[in-house]
Design a protein around this motif. Sequence first.
Motif, PDB file in Angstrom:
ATOM      1  N   UNK A 526       0.449  -0.401  -0.431  1.00 30.94           N
ATOM      2  CA  UNK A 526      -0.182  -0.517  -0.084  1.00 30.94           C
ATOM      3  C   UNK A 526       0.951   1.311  -0.499  1.00 30.94           C
ATOM      4  N   UNK A 527       0.334   2.662  -0.598  1.00 28.57           N
ATOM      5  CA  UNK A 527       1.353   3.801  -0.858  1.00 28.57           C
ATOM      6  C   UNK A 527       1.766   3.972  -1.650  1.00 28.57           C
ATOM      7  N   UNK A 528       2.669   4.470  -2.508  1.00 32.09           N
ATOM      8  CA  UNK A 528       3.015   5.313  -3.304  1.00 32.09           C
ATOM      9  C   UNK A 528       4.109   4.440  -3.894  1.00 32.09           C
ATOM     10  N   UNK A 529       3.837   4.127  -5.368  1.00 36.75           N
ATOM     11  CA  UNK A 529       5.714   3.309  -5.628  1.00 36.75           C
ATOM     12  C   UNK A 529       5.468   2.938  -6.836  1.00 36.75           C
ATOM     13  N   UNK A 530       7.341   3.343  -7.407  1.00 36.27           N
ATOM     14  CA  UNK A 530       7.533   2.663  -9.164  1.00 36.27           C
ATOM     15  C   UNK A 530       7.201   1.884 -10.183  1.00 36.27           C
ATOM     16  N   UNK A 531       6.871   1.563 -11.147  1.00 38.32           N
ATOM     17  CA  UNK A 531       6.398   0.565 -11.025  1.00 38.32           C
ATOM     18  C   UNK A 531       7.781   0.149 -12.593  1.00 38.32           C
ATOM     19  N   UNK A 532       9.120  -0.229 -12.216  1.00 40.25           N
ATOM     20  CA  UNK A 532       9.793  -0.513 -13.497  1.00 40.25           C
ATOM     21  C   UNK A 532       9.340  -2.148 -14.118  1.00 40.25           C
ATOM     22  N   UNK A 533       8.340  -1.878 -15.565  1.00 38.38           N
ATOM     23  CA  UNK A 533       8.542  -2.804 -16.583  1.00 38.38           C
ATOM     24  C   UNK A 533       9.829  -3.588 -16.849  1.00 38.38           C
ATOM     25  N   UNK A 534      10.173  -4.853 -17.189  1.00 34.73           N
ATOM     26  CA  UNK A 534      11.021  -5.383 -18.060  1.00 34.73           C
ATOM     27  C   UNK A 534       9.880  -6.488 -18.784  1.00 34.73           C
ATOM     28  N   UNK A 535       9.862  -5.776 -19.976  1.00 33.35           N
ATOM     29  CA  UNK A 535       9.735  -6.916 -21.431  1.00 33.35           C
ATOM     30  C   UNK A 535      10.061  -7.637 -22.488  1.00 33.35           C
ATOM     31  N   UNK A 536      10.219  -8.655 -22.790  1.00 32.09           N
ATOM     32  CA  UNK A 536      10.939  -9.266 -23.419  1.00 32.09           C
ATOM     33  C   UNK A 536       9.445  -9.908 -24.725  1.00 32.09           C
ATOM     34  N   UNK A 537      10.022 -10.336 -25.613  1.00 33.28           N
ATOM     35  CA  UNK A 537       9.099 -10.938 -27.185  1.00 33.28           C
ATOM     36  C   UNK A 537       9.745 -12.124 -27.145  1.00 33.28           C
ATOM     37  N   UNK A 571      14.341 -10.398  -6.749  1.00 32.42           N
ATOM     38  CA  UNK A 571      13.377 -10.382  -5.758  1.00 32.42           C
ATOM     39  C   UNK A 571      14.031 -10.083  -4.872  1.00 32.42           C
ATOM     40  N   UNK A 572      15.658 -10.655  -4.076  1.00 36.14           N
ATOM     41  CA  UNK A 572      16.049  -9.910  -2.402  1.00 36.14           C
ATOM     42  C   UNK A 572      15.905  -8.496  -2.636  1.00 36.14           C
ATOM     43  N   UNK A 573      16.447  -8.120  -3.878  1.00 33.53           N
ATOM     44  CA  UNK A 573      16.724  -6.759  -4.060  1.00 33.53           C
ATOM     45  C   UNK A 573      15.711  -5.855  -4.331  1.00 33.53           C
ATOM     46  N   UNK A 574      14.412  -6.020  -4.136  1.00 36.40           N
ATOM     47  CA  UNK A 574      12.979  -5.052  -4.047  1.00 36.40           C
ATOM     48  C   UNK A 574      12.751  -5.395  -2.390  1.00 36.40           C
ATOM     49  N   UNK A 575      12.443  -6.770  -1.818  1.00 32.29           N
ATOM     50  CA  UNK A 575      12.090  -6.815  -0.780  1.00 32.29           C
ATOM     51  C   UNK A 575      12.756  -5.849   0.213  1.00 32.29           C
ATOM     52  N   UNK A 576      14.373  -5.567   0.433  1.00 33.45           N
ATOM     53  CA  UNK A 576      15.624  -5.190   0.889  1.00 33.45           C
ATOM     54  C   UNK A 576      15.243  -3.793   0.472  1.00 33.45           C
ATOM     55  N   UNK A 577      14.283  -3.208  -0.208  1.00 32.12           N
ATOM     56  CA  UNK A 577      14.561  -2.150  -0.409  1.00 32.12           C
ATOM     57  C   UNK A 577      13.019  -1.005   0.063  1.00 32.12           C
ATOM     58  N   UNK A 578      12.297  -1.619   0.442  1.00 31.39           N
ATOM     59  CA  UNK A 578      10.416  -1.758   1.017  1.00 31.39           C
ATOM     60  C   UNK A 578       9.767  -2.386  -0.391  1.00 31.39           C
ATOM     61  N   UNK A 579      10.189  -2.893  -1.333  1.00 33.68           N
ATOM     62  CA  UNK A 579       8.818  -3.150  -2.276  1.00 33.68           C
ATOM     63  C   UNK A 579       8.562  -4.149  -2.595  1.00 33.68           C
ATOM     64  N   UNK A 580       8.620  -5.188  -3.639  1.00 27.20           N
ATOM     65  CA  UNK A 580       8.581  -6.340  -4.076  1.00 27.20           C
ATOM     66  C   UNK A 580       8.315  -6.431  -5.818  1.00 27.20           C
ATOM     67  N   UNK A 581       8.863  -7.464  -5.996  1.00 26.61           N
ATOM     68  CA  UNK A 581       9.390  -7.842  -7.388  1.00 26.61           C
ATOM     69  C   UNK A 581       7.872  -9.051  -7.685  1.00 26.61           C
ATOM     70  N   UNK A 582       8.064  -8.854  -9.306  1.00 27.66           N
ATOM     71  CA  UNK A 582       6.292  -9.467  -9.321  1.00 27.66           C
ATOM     72  C   UNK A 582       6.325 -10.083 -11.071  1.00 27.66           C
ATOM     73  N   UNK A 594       8.310  -7.064 -13.236  1.00 26.91           N
ATOM     74  CA  UNK A 594       7.358  -5.968 -13.069  1.00 26.91           C
ATOM     75  C   UNK A 594       8.471  -5.079 -11.603  1.00 26.91           C
ATOM     76  N   UNK A 595       9.273  -4.155 -11.028  1.00 28.32           N
ATOM     77  CA  UNK A 595       9.747  -3.670  -9.281  1.00 28.32           C
ATOM     78  C   UNK A 595       9.099  -3.078  -9.260  1.00 28.32           C
ATOM     79  N   UNK A 596       8.770  -3.374  -8.260  1.00 21.49           N
ATOM     80  CA  UNK A 596       7.850  -1.991  -7.121  1.00 21.49           C
ATOM     81  C   UNK A 596       8.778  -1.726  -6.069  1.00 21.49           C
ATOM     82  N   UNK A 597       9.285  -0.138  -6.340  1.00 24.63           N
ATOM     83  CA  UNK A 597       9.957   0.159  -5.712  1.00 24.63           C
ATOM     84  C   UNK A 597       9.660   1.892  -5.121  1.00 24.63           C
ATOM     85  N   UNK A 598       9.429   1.320  -3.277  1.00 24.78           N
ATOM     86  CA  UNK A 598       8.458   2.842  -3.132  1.00 24.78           C
ATOM     87  C   UNK A 598       8.986   4.235  -3.029  1.00 24.78           C
TER      88      UNK A 598
END
Length: 764
Positions: A526-537, A571-582, A594-598
């Motif tokens: 919950x809260x404000x996050x920046x989503x970094x999406x990395x997509x491949x084909x 995954x460990x980097x995103x969690x340590x930064x207070x966010x989440x990876x999906x 998708x990296x969700x960084x607070x």
Amino acid sequence: MIPDRADSARAGHLSRRAADEHDDASFPAVPEQNFQVRRITLIALLVAAIVLPFAYVAAMAFTDLRAREADATNMTLRTVRVAEEHALKVFDMNETLDSRIVDLTAGLDDNGVRAREATIHDKLRTMGGGYPQVAAVSIFGHDGALLASSRYYPSPQLSIGTRDDFVGIRDGNDLEHVSKVMTGHVAGEQVFNMGIARKAVDGSFAGVVSIALRPSYFDAFYRELLGGNDSTPMIMSLVRTDGAVLAHYPRGPHEPAAIAADSPFAAAVAEGRRAGVVRMRSNFTGDNLIVAFRHVGSYPVYVLCGYRTSAIWTAWYRHLSVLILSMFTPSIALWCVIWLSLRRLGAEEEAWERWQAEASMRRSIESAYRQSRKMEALGTLVGSVAHDFNNLLMILSANVQIVRRRGVGGLERELSAMERALKSGQSLTRQLLGVARKQPLRTETLSLEHWLPSSRELLHASLGAKVSLVIDSGVNTWPVRVDVAELELALINIAVNARDAMANGGRFTVRASNVVFRHEDGFPLTGDFVQVSLEDTGAGMAPEVLARAFEPLFTTKPKGAGTGLGLPQVFAFCESSGGLAAIDSAIGAGTSVRLYLPRATSEPQTAGPAEALAPESDAPQGLRVLLVEDNAEVAAGTEALLQMMGHQVTCVFNADMALRLLDDARAKRASTGEALPYDLVLSDIHMPGKLNGIDLAEAVLAFDTQLPVILVTGYAEELDRARHVNVRVLSKPFDIGLLEKLLETIQHNLAQTGADPQTHAADT
């Protein structure tokens, strides 16, 4: 592994069973095929006992449903035919009445009708007054002005010159000879009008003769036609060819004025069909209907009769429930008998399967436990090795800085090589600690809007020449607080995986955008996050691979081509930064990570103009530093550097000794009033003895005369606790320049506050 009693009992049971089978070998045994035949016979009997009743019930239910639908269709056809005859008689009578009124006003212009208004009013009232469906009979002039009416004398001043039915009759539009339902200007109630044009002597348009009909008259007739019951499953409607509803029964509180233009009835009218049956959903009641319709003579009007399919289904369900109850009550008893026979027959097989399931579960639990212990041991080993390796790097870094500060000539090439080796060693240590979740993060506020474009070359090198790169850093993207090195490593890991998934080339897209998660979204953040999406084909992942994508040491690459540490680091980097990876992926549809960084609370720092140095005479005096470090070589190098910076250093080798020195200094200060002999405590965290660096910092900050404390560590878990102590923490091997800046800040604070340690304790 020593087997438990249950395992021993099972083993004994199996051995006894094998012995029994061996002993019974001399006796005639039941042939295996007979046992199987009985099983097959029971199963076939059970299938027949289940399938036959179901087939019978399904056939009977299908036949009954079709019969009910056919009965409903026949009922609507009969009813709509009666309604059509009634409507045709009413419209024919109205047309005759219109013709008589036209004959009455033949040869009269508007002024002539007005001059004879009293006589015409009486005749109109006589003509229309005897019909319950007629609300009013009116004559309108060539401009739509009311000339005479059966309702009023003298006629009120009103005009229908802009009304759709008047304009349509004037322009020869046959549809408007029957108007939509409206509040009549003359009748003063809900009506629809049937009108015909009046002609002048020269054949030109002279006006309109209009008869206002009451929709309630038709509603009442339909009610009687359907049996006078408001709960009837049937509905009746009188509509124009354009779908406009003229009358409807039964009425609801909120009814649309027209049938939907995309309904099957509208399609049938567009095809020119004069009668038929369609299935449609009513926009009056929301029910599905079987609708019979008929065209009323030559008029632009249809009569509809609909039967609610919900009523058909309700009656069908009642009949079906009775059929099921009567059919399946005896069948259930037969099923139970056969099922009990099969259950007894399969008891031994079921016991064997349970044993196999238990053994498999034991193997799975033991494997998972071994994996957990392995990862725990790996983390402990990596953490210990990295800590010692960081101390070695710290010794090397300190001595390189000492050599540089002493200005030794002719060693620039060698020192640069050593510094490059230091950076490589630091990177290797960070990777090892990242896998073990023990990496201390060096966070800083970062603007992805400016940083992502600058990482293009880094990503190009990871993706290779066959993959095209698209970077969209967004507009007004919020700043984030992350470890830049860990973020770069995460992007590289994802880019390398994308490159391997696109062996024949493709596109790799990096996008940044702002997102806000609320409690009601059901997202774990919950809260404000920046989503970094990395997509491949690329080729994408199968579901079973996707479920284990973030699992450490799991890889689908050939042996030697992958370590299974890339995505776990992300995954460990995103969690340590207070966010989440999906991660989302499907075979043939590519992969999206998708990296969700607070969102950072502060703005990124920008380099400003360098401040002018203060005059040498005004430079603050060196600090008195209490250095606490258990590694003698690290302590020696750090002490030498601090002394070269102009500071006085007292070195001790554990936190217990440092706390005793501070306690003695405090006691002396209490008795003599002298100031503490130290301006700063610089301490490692991980040390031998009862206390570690964090314990020392907590004790120092609890003094009435506080001292600034800087801690040094290589463990992430120690960083978490140290942050709660609210002191500055440097991760090994730390940047000597950063330490020098911190010490300069403390020096300036001391200079500004008159060298009173009490006033500058919290500034760091």
